[in-house]
Design an enzyme around this catalytic site. Structure first.
Site, mmCIF file in Angstrom:
data_model
loop_
_atom_site.group_PDB
_atom_site.id
_atom_site.type_symbol
_atom_site.label_atom_id
_atom_site.label_comp_id
_atom_site.label_asym_id
_atom_site.label_seq_id
_atom_site.Cartn_x
_atom_site.Cartn_y
_atom_site.Cartn_z
ATOM 1 N N GLN A 1 0.827 -1.202 0.000
ATOM 2 C CA GLN A 1 0.000 0.000 0.000
ATOM 3 C C GLN A 1 0.865 1.258 0.000
ATOM 4 O O GLN A 1 1.900 1.312 0.650
ATOM 5 C CB GLN A 1 -0.914 0.007 1.220
ATOM 6 C CG GLN A 1 -2.007 -1.041 1.152
ATOM 7 C CD GLN A 1 -3.071 -0.849 2.204
ATOM 8 O OE1 GLN A 1 -3.956 -0.011 2.074
ATOM 9 N NE2 GLN A 1 -3.013 -1.654 3.252
ATOM 10 N N SER B 1 4.801 -6.105 2.733
ATOM 11 C CA SER B 1 3.494 -6.069 3.388
ATOM 12 C C SER B 1 2.443 -6.737 2.500
ATOM 13 O O SER B 1 2.522 -7.934 2.228
ATOM 14 C CB SER B 1 3.130 -4.623 3.727
ATOM 15 O OG SER B 1 1.959 -4.553 4.506
ATOM 16 N N LEU B 2 1.461 -5.985 2.012
ATOM 17 C CA LEU B 2 0.465 -6.547 1.098
ATOM 18 C C LEU B 2 1.128 -7.267 -0.074
ATOM 19 O O LEU B 2 0.625 -8.284 -0.563
ATOM 20 C CB LEU B 2 -0.434 -5.430 0.571
ATOM 21 C CG LEU B 2 -1.316 -5.791 -0.624
ATOM 22 C CD1 LEU B 2 -2.413 -6.738 -0.196
ATOM 23 C CD2 LEU B 2 -1.868 -4.557 -1.286
ATOM 24 N N ARG C 1 -8.939 -8.892 4.346
ATOM 25 C CA ARG C 1 -7.856 -8.381 5.192
ATOM 26 C C ARG C 1 -8.019 -6.870 5.392
ATOM 27 O O ARG C 1 -7.903 -6.357 6.498
ATOM 28 C CB ARG C 1 -6.516 -8.702 4.531
ATOM 29 C CG ARG C 1 -5.263 -8.240 5.271
ATOM 30 C CD ARG C 1 -4.048 -8.700 4.470
ATOM 31 N NE ARG C 1 -2.768 -8.375 5.087
ATOM 32 C CZ ARG C 1 -2.039 -7.299 4.817
ATOM 33 N NH1 ARG C 1 -2.490 -6.410 3.925
ATOM 34 N NH2 ARG C 1 -0.883 -7.097 5.411
ATOM 35 N N HIS D 1 0.552 -3.330 10.936
ATOM 36 C CA HIS D 1 1.676 -4.092 11.500
ATOM 37 C C HIS D 1 1.981 -3.800 12.965
ATOM 38 O O HIS D 1 3.045 -4.177 13.451
ATOM 39 C CB HIS D 1 2.931 -3.909 10.641
ATOM 40 C CG HIS D 1 2.741 -4.311 9.223
ATOM 41 N ND1 HIS D 1 2.492 -5.607 8.840
ATOM 42 C CD2 HIS D 1 2.707 -3.572 8.083
ATOM 43 C CE1 HIS D 1 2.323 -5.658 7.535
ATOM 44 N NE2 HIS D 1 2.441 -4.433 7.047
ATOM 45 N N GLN E 1 1.982 -11.472 10.315
ATOM 46 C CA GLN E 1 2.402 -10.284 9.558
ATOM 47 C C GLN E 1 1.519 -9.076 9.853
ATOM 48 O O GLN E 1 1.991 -7.939 9.847
ATOM 49 C CB GLN E 1 2.370 -10.599 8.057
ATOM 50 C CG GLN E 1 3.001 -9.524 7.179
ATOM 51 C CD GLN E 1 2.187 -9.266 5.927
ATOM 52 O OE1 GLN E 1 0.993 -9.014 6.006
ATOM 53 N NE2 GLN E 1 2.839 -9.350 4.786
#
Length: 311
Positions: free
Chosen positions: A13, A93-94, A118, A204, A253
């Site tokens: 993102q 991340s994503l 998510r 996170h 995560q």
């Protein structure tokens, strides 16, 4: 053509923008069909949202996540028809979900449903305006961790170092109150700059634990296969091949730091000298140049690469 020793990395993102991939969609059946597939799975016209916006809608995390996943997978498919497999994959991340889809660990359809849920779970866990994130520049990792710990104790609120992106670039996240309170302390500790980030959820950090618990239920219903290409996961900064561990790491995560600098160093230690950024923009290239100067980067969204792949 692909370097003999290359890896592919997928952004998260922050890389999205209205109109991304517009230069190639009209001339690429692969890109167009990937978005048609995604729209059918999601139940709305994903490409129209990307092409027309508005930005506020695209930037809602439950929309951003499938939009970026589809963009990365579309570019991967276009690239893969001409090139062999890279030696390694990683996603920020994503972007880890994009890497797992492209490594055939999870299907594209399952990946789209997962990341949309998510995003919804993340927003439900912390309503808009309650959480915050900020980028800390020019301060050592351990100093950022120390300041966050001290501020959290003083405030009684969550604030943590959550993205170890590159030397001198760490992102913090937590309650907006604690993140805002951290700024003066981080500057006093020697940070060159602390920049609030325009995000709707504090990714996170521990505030995402309720979202992780919901996501864990969804993940148990998904079929996971062994990776056809090694994938470096964010939580451990290690290649993971056991499917149960991959699944567990995706849960962790959500409320654990992204160890990106360590992940890129692991790729370099494997003798990989060239990385392709598979997604919109070149955020990861900018970080990579600060982590391992010996590595070279190329964005698969660049016009030069598009022209080569379409020839």
């Amino acid at each position: 053509m692909m370097s003999d020793k290359c890896a592919v990395v997928f952004p998260g993102q922050g890389s999205q923008k209205v109109g991304m991939l517009a230069d190639v969609t009209a001339s690429s059946d692969i890109i167009a069909s990937t978005f048609d597939e995604a729209s059918e799975v999601l139940g709305f016209d994903l490409w129209r949202m990307i092409a027309e916006g508005p930005a506020d809608r695209l930037n809602q995390t439950e929309n951003t996540q499938p939009a970026l996943l589809a963009s990365s997978v579309a570019l991967w498919r276009l690239w893969a028809i001409r090139e062999g497999e890279p030696l390694m994959l990683a996603g920020h991340s994503l972007g880890e979900y994009s890497a797992l889809v492209c490594a055939d660990v999870i299907s594209f359809a399952d990946g789209l449903r997962l990341v949309r849920q998510r995003g919804c779970y993340m927003q439900e866990a912390v309503p808009a305006g309650v959480g915050g994130m900020a980028a800390v520049l020019g301060l050592a990792d351990d100093e950022v961790v120390r300041v966050c710990s001290e501020v959290a104790e003083q405030c009684g609120e969550v604030v943590e170092a959550v993205n170890f992106n590159a030397p001198g670039q760490v992102v913090i996240a937590g309650s907006k109150v604690a993140v805002d309170h951290s700024v003066a302390f981080l500057m006093a500790a020697g940070a060159k700059k602390v920049m609030p980030l325009p995000v709707s959820v504090p990714s996170h950090c521990f505030l995402m634990k309720p979202a992780a618990e919901k996501l864990a239920v969804d993940l148990t219903a998904i079929v996971f296969s062994s990776p056809k290409i090694p994938v470096v996961q964010n939580v451990s900064a290690q290649v993971v091949s056991d499917v149960d561990q991959i699944r567990d790491n995706l849960v962790q995560q959500l409320y654990s730091p992204v160890r990106w600098a360590e992940s890129i160093r692991l790729i370099a230690e494997a003798g990989i000298s060239h990385l392709y950024e598979c997604g919109p923009g070149n955020v990861l290239a900018g970080l990579g140049k600060r982590i391992e100067r010996s590595q070279t980067y190329c964005s698969l969204e660049s016009a030069v690469v598009y022209a080569e792949l379409s020839s």
